[in-house]
Design an enzyme around this catalytic site. Structure first.
Site, PDB file in Angstrom:
ATOM      1  N   GLN A  98      17.424  72.778 -38.372  1.00 35.28           N
ATOM      2  CA  GLN A  98      17.224  71.379 -37.872  1.00 35.28           C
ATOM      3  C   GLN A  98      17.650  71.249 -36.412  1.00 35.28           C
ATOM      4  O   GLN A  98      18.504  71.981 -35.807  1.00 35.28           O
ATOM      5  CB  GLN A  98      17.856  70.284 -38.827  1.00 35.28           C
ATOM      6  CG  GLN A  98      19.098  70.433 -39.046  1.00 35.28           C
ATOM      7  CD  GLN A  98      19.677  69.411 -40.114  1.00 35.28           C
ATOM      8  OE1 GLN A  98      20.481  68.824 -40.033  1.00 35.28           O
ATOM      9  NE2 GLN A  98      19.310  69.862 -41.429  1.00 35.28           N
ATOM     10  N   HIS A 100      18.821  67.396 -33.496  1.00 34.27           N
ATOM     11  CA  HIS A 100      18.807  66.061 -33.548  1.00 34.27           C
ATOM     12  C   HIS A 100      18.626  65.644 -32.054  1.00 34.27           C
ATOM     13  O   HIS A 100      18.713  66.376 -31.156  1.00 34.27           O
ATOM     14  CB  HIS A 100      20.304  65.391 -33.890  1.00 34.27           C
ATOM     15  CG  HIS A 100      20.522  65.877 -35.092  1.00 34.27           C
ATOM     16  ND1 HIS A 100      19.978  66.078 -36.410  1.00 34.27           N
ATOM     17  CD2 HIS A 100      21.916  66.664 -35.535  1.00 34.27           C
ATOM     18  CE1 HIS A 100      20.668  66.391 -37.248  1.00 34.27           C
ATOM     19  NE2 HIS A 100      21.724  66.815 -36.887  1.00 34.27           N
ATOM     20  N   GLU A 118      27.245  65.672 -33.270  1.00 29.70           N
ATOM     21  CA  GLU A 118      28.220  65.837 -34.210  1.00 29.70           C
ATOM     22  C   GLU A 118      28.777  67.109 -34.240  1.00 29.70           C
ATOM     23  O   GLU A 118      28.806  67.831 -33.117  1.00 29.70           O
ATOM     24  CB  GLU A 118      27.528  65.951 -35.678  1.00 29.70           C
ATOM     25  CG  GLU A 118      26.448  67.124 -35.738  1.00 29.70           C
ATOM     26  CD  GLU A 118      25.405  67.214 -36.867  1.00 29.70           C
ATOM     27  OE1 GLU A 118      24.959  66.072 -37.498  1.00 29.70           O
ATOM     28  OE2 GLU A 118      25.073  68.152 -37.650  1.00 29.70           O
ATOM     29  N   HIS A 176      20.549  74.367 -35.499  1.00 32.89           N
ATOM     30  CA  HIS A 176      21.772  74.254 -36.274  1.00 32.89           C
ATOM     31  C   HIS A 176      21.326  74.348 -37.690  1.00 32.89           C
ATOM     32  O   HIS A 176      20.250  73.922 -37.853  1.00 32.89           O
ATOM     33  CB  HIS A 176      22.708  73.697 -36.029  1.00 32.89           C
ATOM     34  CG  HIS A 176      22.500  71.953 -36.417  1.00 32.89           C
ATOM     35  ND1 HIS A 176      21.808  71.257 -35.585  1.00 32.89           N
ATOM     36  CD2 HIS A 176      22.846  71.286 -37.381  1.00 32.89           C
ATOM     37  CE1 HIS A 176      21.623  69.854 -35.821  1.00 32.89           C
ATOM     38  NE2 HIS A 176      22.174  69.902 -37.254  1.00 32.89           N
ATOM     39  N   ARG A 196      13.672  68.352 -39.098  1.00 32.96           N
ATOM     40  CA  ARG A 196      13.515  69.893 -39.723  1.00 32.96           C
ATOM     41  C   ARG A 196      12.475  70.519 -39.096  1.00 32.96           C
ATOM     42  O   ARG A 196      11.399  70.242 -38.859  1.00 32.96           O
ATOM     43  CB  ARG A 196      13.245  69.466 -41.285  1.00 32.96           C
ATOM     44  CG  ARG A 196      14.291  68.918 -42.168  1.00 32.96           C
ATOM     45  CD  ARG A 196      14.197  69.107 -43.610  1.00 32.96           C
ATOM     46  NE  ARG A 196      14.717  68.098 -44.470  1.00 32.96           N
ATOM     47  CZ  ARG A 196      14.200  67.095 -44.879  1.00 32.96           C
ATOM     48  NH1 ARG A 196      12.600  66.876 -44.745  1.00 32.96           N
ATOM     49  NH2 ARG A 196      14.675  66.072 -45.481  1.00 32.96           N
TER      50      ARG A 196
END
Length: 350
Positions: A98, A100, A118, A176, A196
């Site tokens: 995935q 972001h 993150e 990641h 995804r």
């Protein structure tokens, strides 16, 4: 008046989840496939509940609504949403590959949602456990698309073997995945936007193939290799008998690890602070009141509390929104580290 806040988490059932949150962190999990424990959450898709004191039973969202400045500090605007989402994640099986988006892309394409940067702190890993961290060197967008179409995406993905205590930074745009046999703590922007791109041809808990977001993924993936794919080394300093390791600092959050051995005086400096207890136990002391914490607990010190004391024998992950120069660089330089040391061993981005 606010006080140290402890939370009941919001558990999430996931096809890749297991029982490590119970087995390793003493959580009372509700599902045999419990993948996530949203520890400190104030999001439409999950909200943690305060478990102690006069606010017991209220959600974090309710307290933000009534006591925003007192809770979060005066540098955060009243109209801002709660900035962080703090989780434990149990990957019994692989998560999807995935990526972001950054804030600007998410705002335009996800109904005003935040982007998502993150970082992960590995709590437990089976021998040989791995993460997918970015792409292999010199992989182009065309290379990626061809590998995806051919069903061989693994050939362009960078894998990193991990063990307990490792930290890896996952900025927006960084491909990641958590692979199987890993328990970790995740600190992230308060967003649930995940694209995804590949899911191992797996069906979900409902028996259907899970949705993929290939086009959006290709829009946001960093194909220039801007971000480090390595485990974050970190830099440590001593505070009496206590050890502090600095790992990540950006405009969204910092990650430090506190090895608490006895007593440590702390001060919010008008910033809220969140701690996750990853081993041992101890107490928070504020206004002559003691609040116990144990393995698996997550708790928040409201910005307005000022000085407080941590006491015990424990490891704590600490996160807050830093003033990078004052809170990170100056502290490390005062401990004798050079700018070169800091920039090479701590993942700092302004």
């Amino acid at each position: 008046m606010l006080y140290p806040l402890f939370f009941e988490p919001d558990y999430k059932e996931r096809v890749w989840g297991g029982t490590m949150l119970q087995d390793k962190l003493n959580k009372s999990i509700p599902f045999k496939n419990t993948g996530e424990s949203w520890e400190v959450a104030c999001h439409d898709n999950g909200n943690s509940t305060i478990r102690n004191g006069s606010l017991q039973g209220k959600t974090l969202k309710e307290v933000v609504g009534t006591s925003s400045k007192e809770l979060l500090g005066y540098e955060i605007d009243d109209n801002d949403k709660f900035p962080l989402l703090i989780k434990f994640i149990d990957a019994k099986d692989k998560l999807s590959v995935q990526v972001h988006p950054e804030d600007e892309y998410a705002k335009l394409n996800e109904n005003g949602e935040l982007g998502k940067s993150e970082a992960w702190y590995i709590l437990d890993a089976e021998p040989g456990a791995k993460l997918i961290a970015g792409l292999k060197d010199n992989v182009t967008k065309d290379d990626f698309v061809k590998a995806l179409e051919d069903g061989h995406l693994e050939q362009v993905l960078n894998e990193v073997e991990v063990e307990a205590g490792d930290v890896i930074n996952i900025p927006a745009g960084f491909v990641h995945a958590i692979e199987d046999g890993i328990l970790l703590a995740e600190i992230q922007q308060n967003s649930d936007t995940t694209y995804r791109v590949y899911d191992w041809n797996r069906v979900g808990l409902d028996g259907n193939m899970r949705e993929l977001h290939v086009d959006k993924s290709l829009d946001v993936i960093d194909f220039e290799g801007k971000h480090s794919k390595d485990i974050v080394p970190g830099l440590s300093i001593k505070d009496g008998d206590n050890d502090i390791i600095y790992y990540v600092a950006n405009k969204y959050f910092s990650i430090e690890k506190l090895g608490l051995k006895g007593t440590k005086k702390e001060d919010t400096h008008n910033k809220f602070i969140i701690y996750m207890c990853t081993s041992g136990c101890g107490e928070v002391i504020h206004n002559n009141t003691r609040y116990s914490f144990n393995l698996g607990d997550s708790f928040m010190i409201p910005a307005s509390l000022g000085e407080f004391i941590l006491e015990g024998d424990a490891s704590l992950i600490k996160t807050y929104i830093p003033d990078i120069q004052k809170d990170i660089i100056n502290e490390l330089e005062s401990a004798g580290y050079t700018k070169e040391d800091i920039m090479s061993r701590v993942r700092i981005s302004q």
